[in-house]
Structures are given as C-alpha cells and as structure tokens.
Design a protein around this motif. Structure first.
Motif, PDB file in Angstrom:
ATOM      1  N   SER A 197       0.864  -1.183   0.000  1.00 26.02           N
ATOM      2  CA  SER A 197       0.000   0.000   0.000  1.00 26.02           C
ATOM      3  C   SER A 197       0.895   1.225   0.000  1.00 26.02           C
ATOM      4  O   SER A 197       2.099   1.118   0.227  1.00 26.02           O
ATOM      5  CB  SER A 197      -0.909   0.035   1.231  1.00 26.02           C
ATOM      6  OG  SER A 197      -0.169   0.468   2.361  1.00 26.02           O
ATOM      7  N   VAL A 199       0.891   3.526   2.197  1.00 25.61           N
ATOM      8  CA  VAL A 199       1.383   3.722   3.567  1.00 25.61           C
ATOM      9  C   VAL A 199       2.620   2.854   3.795  1.00 25.61           C
ATOM     10  O   VAL A 199       3.626   3.319   4.336  1.00 25.61           O
ATOM     11  CB  VAL A 199       0.288   3.390   4.603  1.00 25.61           C
ATOM     12  CG1 VAL A 199       0.811   3.568   6.012  1.00 25.61           C
ATOM     13  CG2 VAL A 199      -0.939   4.257   4.374  1.00 25.61           C
ATOM     14  N   HIS A 200       2.554   1.579   3.347  1.00 29.18           N
ATOM     15  CA  HIS A 200       3.716   0.698   3.492  1.00 29.18           C
ATOM     16  C   HIS A 200       4.949   1.304   2.825  1.00 29.18           C
ATOM     17  O   HIS A 200       6.036   1.328   3.387  1.00 29.18           O
ATOM     18  CB  HIS A 200       3.431  -0.680   2.880  1.00 29.18           C
ATOM     19  CG  HIS A 200       2.582  -1.537   3.746  1.00 29.18           C
ATOM     20  ND1 HIS A 200       1.222  -1.375   3.855  1.00 29.18           N
ATOM     21  CD2 HIS A 200       2.897  -2.569   4.570  1.00 29.18           C
ATOM     22  CE1 HIS A 200       0.745  -2.269   4.701  1.00 29.18           C
ATOM     23  NE2 HIS A 200       1.735  -3.014   5.157  1.00 29.18           N
ATOM     24  N   GLY A 242       3.061   5.901  10.743  1.00 31.09           N
ATOM     25  CA  GLY A 242       2.015   4.993  10.292  1.00 31.09           C
ATOM     26  C   GLY A 242       0.683   5.275  10.958  1.00 31.09           C
ATOM     27  O   GLY A 242      -0.370   5.241  10.321  1.00 31.09           O
ATOM     28  N   TYR A 243       0.725   5.600  12.248  1.00 30.03           N
ATOM     29  CA  TYR A 243      -0.508   5.893  12.984  1.00 30.03           C
ATOM     30  C   TYR A 243      -1.221   7.099  12.385  1.00 30.03           C
ATOM     31  O   TYR A 243      -2.430   7.079  12.150  1.00 30.03           O
ATOM     32  CB  TYR A 243      -0.189   6.129  14.460  1.00 30.03           C
ATOM     33  CG  TYR A 243      -1.423   6.380  15.290  1.00 30.03           C
ATOM     34  CD1 TYR A 243      -2.261   5.325  15.644  1.00 30.03           C
ATOM     35  CD2 TYR A 243      -1.762   7.664  15.691  1.00 30.03           C
ATOM     36  CE1 TYR A 243      -3.407   5.546  16.377  1.00 30.03           C
ATOM     37  CE2 TYR A 243      -2.914   7.900  16.435  1.00 30.03           C
ATOM     38  CZ  TYR A 243      -3.727   6.831  16.780  1.00 30.03           C
ATOM     39  OH  TYR A 243      -4.863   7.056  17.503  1.00 30.03           O
ATOM     40  N   HIS A 246      -2.479   6.345   8.851  1.00 30.90           N
ATOM     41  CA  HIS A 246      -3.593   5.402   8.908  1.00 30.90           C
ATOM     42  C   HIS A 246      -4.881   6.107   9.337  1.00 30.90           C
ATOM     43  O   HIS A 246      -5.937   5.906   8.747  1.00 30.90           O
ATOM     44  CB  HIS A 246      -3.252   4.285   9.895  1.00 30.90           C
ATOM     45  CG  HIS A 246      -4.269   3.184   9.919  1.00 30.90           C
ATOM     46  ND1 HIS A 246      -4.283   2.182   8.973  1.00 30.90           N
ATOM     47  CD2 HIS A 246      -5.297   2.928  10.763  1.00 30.90           C
ATOM     48  CE1 HIS A 246      -5.289   1.349   9.241  1.00 30.90           C
ATOM     49  NE2 HIS A 246      -5.917   1.780  10.311  1.00 30.90           N
ATOM     50  N   THR A 247      -4.784   6.937  10.367  1.00 32.17           N
ATOM     51  CA  THR A 247      -5.982   7.607  10.865  1.00 32.17           C
ATOM     52  C   THR A 247      -6.404   8.727   9.927  1.00 32.17           C
ATOM     53  O   THR A 247      -7.584   9.063   9.854  1.00 32.17           O
ATOM     54  CB  THR A 247      -5.766   8.177  12.281  1.00 32.17           C
ATOM     55  OG1 THR A 247      -4.494   8.834  12.310  1.00 32.17           O
ATOM     56  CG2 THR A 247      -5.796   7.089  13.320  1.00 32.17           C
ATOM     57  N   ALA A 249      -6.082   8.524   6.649  1.00 34.30           N
ATOM     58  CA  ALA A 249      -6.617   7.915   5.429  1.00 34.30           C
ATOM     59  C   ALA A 249      -8.102   7.560   5.577  1.00 34.30           C
ATOM     60  O   ALA A 249      -8.553   7.198   6.632  1.00 34.30           O
ATOM     61  CB  ALA A 249      -5.824   6.668   5.075  1.00 34.30           C
TER      62      ALA A 249
ATOM     63  N   GLU B 158      -6.744   0.278  19.061  1.00 31.57           N
ATOM     64  CA  GLU B 158      -6.500   0.742  17.687  1.00 31.57           C
ATOM     65  C   GLU B 158      -5.023   1.037  17.447  1.00 31.57           C
ATOM     66  O   GLU B 158      -4.529   0.871  16.337  1.00 31.57           O
ATOM     67  CB  GLU B 158      -7.372   1.960  17.355  1.00 31.57           C
ATOM     68  CG  GLU B 158      -6.881   3.280  17.914  1.00 31.57           C
ATOM     69  CD  GLU B 158      -8.000   4.052  18.602  1.00 31.57           C
ATOM     70  OE1 GLU B 158      -8.721   3.445  19.429  1.00 31.57           O
ATOM     71  OE2 GLU B 158      -8.159   5.244  18.313  1.00 31.57           O
ATOM     72  N   VAL B 162      -2.672  -0.718  14.615  1.00 29.69           N
ATOM     73  CA  VAL B 162      -1.788  -0.007  13.694  1.00 29.69           C
ATOM     74  C   VAL B 162      -0.367  -0.564  13.801  1.00 29.69           C
ATOM     75  O   VAL B 162       0.301  -0.806  12.796  1.00 29.69           O
ATOM     76  CB  VAL B 162      -1.796   1.513  13.977  1.00 29.69           C
ATOM     77  CG1 VAL B 162      -0.681   2.218  13.204  1.00 29.69           C
ATOM     78  CG2 VAL B 162      -3.141   2.105  13.608  1.00 29.69           C
ATOM     79  N   LEU B 165      -0.194  -3.859  12.069  1.00 21.04           N
ATOM     80  CA  LEU B 165      -0.340  -3.718  10.625  1.00 21.04           C
ATOM     81  C   LEU B 165       0.950  -3.197   9.986  1.00 21.04           C
ATOM     82  O   LEU B 165       1.333  -3.609   8.898  1.00 21.04           O
ATOM     83  CB  LEU B 165      -1.493  -2.750  10.347  1.00 21.04           C
ATOM     84  CG  LEU B 165      -2.226  -2.849   9.021  1.00 21.04           C
ATOM     85  CD1 LEU B 165      -2.685  -4.268   8.762  1.00 21.04           C
ATOM     86  CD2 LEU B 165      -3.431  -1.900   9.046  1.00 21.04           C
ATOM     87  N   TYR B 166       1.628  -2.287  10.675  1.00 23.24           N
ATOM     88  CA  TYR B 166       2.737  -1.573  10.038  1.00 23.24           C
ATOM     89  C   TYR B 166       4.104  -1.871  10.653  1.00 23.24           C
ATOM     90  O   TYR B 166       5.085  -1.220  10.326  1.00 23.24           O
ATOM     91  CB  TYR B 166       2.479  -0.064  10.053  1.00 23.24           C
ATOM     92  CG  TYR B 166       1.276   0.327   9.226  1.00 23.24           C
ATOM     93  CD1 TYR B 166       1.226   0.026   7.865  1.00 23.24           C
ATOM     94  CD2 TYR B 166       0.186   0.971   9.801  1.00 23.24           C
ATOM     95  CE1 TYR B 166       0.115   0.365   7.095  1.00 23.24           C
ATOM     96  CE2 TYR B 166      -0.923   1.317   9.040  1.00 23.24           C
ATOM     97  CZ  TYR B 166      -0.954   1.002   7.694  1.00 23.24           C
ATOM     98  OH  TYR B 166      -2.043   1.332   6.939  1.00 23.24           O
TER      99      TYR B 166
END
Lengths: 249, 241
Positions: A197, A199-200, A242-243, A246-247, A249, B158, B162, B165-166
């Motif tokens: 993705s 983000v990755h 990433g946090y 992610h939030t 997006a 949450e 995250v 996931l990452y």
C-alpha cells in the motif's frame, strides 16, 4: 491429521493472536529457556573460577570481566528490550522473549515469520494473520533457530579438533556467502513491503531514512549508544508516522 | 612473561579441564534450550486444535531454510575463531552475538589487559558473556515479560492494530539500511537490491505462484550473481595468502 488430544482451544481462523500466543504452557517453555541459560551461566562461572588460578589470573580479574561484560551489555540489552516490546502485538510475550530476546535476532526471526506467513498466503500482521498462521510461523522460526543450535552443537567439537576450518581455507568465499545471503534476504523482505500500500511504501522510506540518519549521526558524533538504539528509534518514528497516515486515510 | 615448564603444563592442563567441563555443560544446556524452544510451537501445532496440516509446516520450513539455511552453518563457523569453543554454547543460545556479546567480551579483555585468544582472554570472554547474560535475562524478564505485557495491555486497541499492521515496513526499512552499512560491500548490495526489485515488480506480477519462495530465490540468486561479479583483484589477493 487431526490430533485427538486438544489441550488449548485454538480457533484456526481467529485473528486474536494473543489468545493463543500468551497461553501458560508457552510461558512455561519461555521461562524454561531462561532457566537453562541461567544454569549455564552459573556452571560456566564456576568452571572459570576453578581454572583461573592456574593461568595466573586472580579472582579479581574474573569479577572485573563479569562486571565489564554486564555494564557493556546494559545499553544493547535495553535496545533489544525496546524492539521486543514493539513486536509483542505480533507474536505475544513468550515467543518474543525466546525468539527475539534470546536465541535469534529481530531481523532473522521476523524475516522467518514473514516468509512462513507468505507460504500460507497470508501476511504477517495483516487481516489474514490468524492463529493458524501464527502457529505455523512460530514453528518454522523455532525450527530454523533449532538448526542454528544444532549446527553449533555439531560443528563446535569438529572445529575444536582443528584441522583447517573452512573459514581459514577460503576466507573470501566464507565472507561473500553470508554477506550476499543476508543482503538478499533483507532486500527481498523489504522490497516485498513496497507494493502492499502507499502507507507501506512511505513507512519503509521513513524507517530506512531514520536508520540512515541515526547511523550517520552516530558516526559523526562518535555516539555508540545511538548505533545501538537506531533500530528502536527507527521503528518508533515509522510506527508513529504509520498511525497518523492510517488515521488520516 | 617467563613461565617455567611446570607452570605451563599446569596451566595447559587446567585449561584443558575447563574446556572439557564447558563443552559438557555447554552442550547439555544448549540441548535443553533447544528442546524448550521447540516445545512451545509443538504444543500449538499439535495440541491446540488449529487445523494445521504437516505440509504447511514443511513448506514454511523449506522456504525459511532456503533463505537462512546457509547461515545456520556459516555463522557458527565464522564466530568460532573469535569466541572459542566454551563461549560458542553461550552465544548461540543467548543470541544478539555481534551487537552485544562480542563487544562485551572485547571490553572485558581490554579492561584486564588480556589478549583475545590467550588463556586469560578466553576466561575473561566467558566471564563477560556470563555478565552480559545476567543483565540480559534480567532486563528481558522485567521490561518485556512484566512491564511490556502490561504496557501493551494498557495501550488502546486501535494503536496495537496499527502497530501490528505496520510493524513490518517500519522494521524492515531500517534493518536493510543497517545490514547494508554493516556489510560495507557495494557489489553484493547492488546485486541484492536489483534482484529483489526484479522479483517483486517484474517476476511476481507475471508468476504469482512463485511468491512462496520469492525470498529464497532472491537469496540464492544474490549469492550466485555476487560471486560472478565479485571484485576479482581483491579475491585473488586474499586467497593467495
């Protein structure tokens, strides 16, 4: 093959890893490894104490060596602790203690787990990272670690008996193979993250840049501690990024 | 250093006894550690109702073996001349050899002024690793076992989600840079990255079935290609030695 004996109620398709990864028996095995290393340490210290006087080594020097080793390892140990905590969500405490903290290393073990998950068509930490995938990954990384120990158990007496070790006979090949293997493994594992993705992709870049910056500063400022903590710092910076991504997006 | 013949044989004999003892203790404890480390996953795979077929384990293990298998043998062979036989059994169970145990051993030898490879140096290294092990076991138990587990249970779900996931991209980017800097070998680095890019962006999109062994294939190809494009002047110089 369906086992008759079911001791822990697992659910192959559940993604609640902690429910299975923190079971008491796994804690017992992890503490078993700790106990074994502790016993080894006691036995080794005793053997060294017996041998020391005969090689003109006063007990004071043994104590000093022990203390020097202990002090020197405080920084690196805490750095390992830091990285290990970041991986708790992925593997649960007992597996992290044994695989990341002790026998293996963060990179090799996480690499093994990633590779195992892929063979099951899943991705480590993804939505398809189920209890079943975790168990297979844990088994594969433990088997790989066991092979390392087995090689040590078999090779150490052979190398001690001497003759010319492989390393002495052909140092160039011996240096090239592990270098190429490690670089190949970590390049493949890192680049496999990129297409997952956006983000990755960004996080790989953030993590790599942070590490590069830490290593550069460590060298420029001659700060050894920064080199030890670089991995932990890179993970925290990237996860934080990433946090927010992610939030957002 | 003027050591009489009698003292020398005494020292040699007691070092021989030390070697024999540590080999016995070392191989016994390492075997026990090996068994404990396998018991956990065996319990999950066989007794936890997770529907795991033996083929899943074999395929996963094969893929891991094809990637790291060469290091199982090469790493012990590489560290043996530095660590000596006694410390080998410690090092491969405690882990983190290059970033923790080796520096600890070197610092200890320096602080008592013992040469690496000498008898005093060997004993100093073993004691240093004992010291490092004590600190490491304690900090792992305290800060990961107790504090870490508690900490993760306090963090909102949450955030954990995250992190889970990452964690891989966040870890791997740094690990790759770290290994590139540590290895300091330009050609294998370029070879490995090129092959990994090729695998992920050209080969895998065309043949997704290869995914299972993608990492292993890159590793094997990296070894072969790095060998083919090696700096021959440097290599012939070292092998002549």
């Amino acid at each position: 093959m369906q086992p008759q004996l079911v001791l822990a109620a697992g659910d192959p398709s559940s993604t609640n890893i902690w429910a299975i990864a923190n079971t008491p028996f796994l804690w017992f095995c992890a503490l078993g490894v700790f106990a074994v290393i502790f016993i080894q340490t006691v036995l080794y210290s005793r053997a060294a104490k017996v041998a020391a006087p005969h090689v003109d080594m006063p007990a004071r020097e043994l104590k000093e060596s022990f203390r020097a080793g202990a002090v020197a390892s405080v920084g690196p140990s805490l750095a390992v602790v830091f990285v290990a905590i970041a991986l708790l969500a992925l593997f649960g405490t007992p597996a992290v203690l044994v695989r990341i903290g002790l026998i293996g290393s963060v990179s090799a073990e996480t690499g093994s787990a990633t590779i195992s998950a892929v063979t099951m068509g899943a991705s480590l930490g993804g939505a398809d990272y189920t209890q079943q995938v975790f168990a297979v990954a844990f088994m594969a990384m433990s088997l790989s670690g066991a092979m390392w120990m087995l090689a040590t158990l078999i090779l150490t007496p052979i190398m001690k008996k001497g003759g010319k070790s492989l390393a002495k006979r052909n140092p160039a090949v011996m240096a090239l193979i592990p270098t190429a293997a490690l670089l190949g493994a970590f390049s493949a594992l890192t680049i496999a993250e990129l297409p997952k993705s956006n983000v990755h992709l960004i996080l790989v870049a953030v993590s790599a840049t942070t590490m590069a910056l830490c290593l550069f500063l460590a060298k420029a400022l001659n700060a050894k501690w920064l080199k030890e903590w670089a991995l932990g710092i890179s993970i925290v910076v990237a996860i934080t990024a990433g946090y927010f991504l992610h939030t957002a997006a | 250093m003027s050591t009489s013949a009698a003292q020398l044989t005494g020292a040699d004999a007691s070092m021989a006894r030390f070697e024999k003892q540590t080999t016995r203790y070392g191989s016994l404890t390492m075997s026990a550690g090996l068994i404990f480390s396998l018991l956990g996953p065996i319990y999950l795979v066989f007794f936890s109702d997770l529907d795991i077929a033996p083929s899943m384990i074999w395929v996963a293990f094969l893929a891991v073996a094809a990637t790291f298998g060469v290091l199982w043998i090469v790493e012990p062979a590489t560290y043996f001349p530095i660590l000596g036989s006694a410390a080998m059994y410690q090092a491969f169970m405690i882990g983190n050899i290059s970033n923790k145990l080796l520096p600890a051993a070197i610092v200890a030898q320096a602080s008592i002024g013992a040469k690496p490879g000498s008898k005093r140096g060997d004993l100093a290294a073993v004691m240093a690793i004992c010291g490092a092990a004590t600190v490491h076991l304690t900090s792992l138990l305290l800060f990961v076992g107790l504090l870490g587990t508690w900490l993760v249970s306090m963090v909102p779900a949450e955030v954990i989600e995250v992190a889970r996931l990452y964690i891989l991209p966040s870890l791997m980017g740094a690990v790759l840079v770290q290994s590139i800097v540590a290895m300091k070998s330009l050609r294998p680095t370029l070879v490995a990255i090129t092959l990994a890019l090729l695998m992920n962006f050209v080969i895998l999109p065309a043949a997704p079935a290869l995914a299972m062994f993608a990492t292993a294939l890159v590793v094997i190809a990296s070894i072969l290609v790095s060998w083919l494009v090696r700096d021959r002047t440097q290599f012939s110089a070292t092998t002549e030695d």
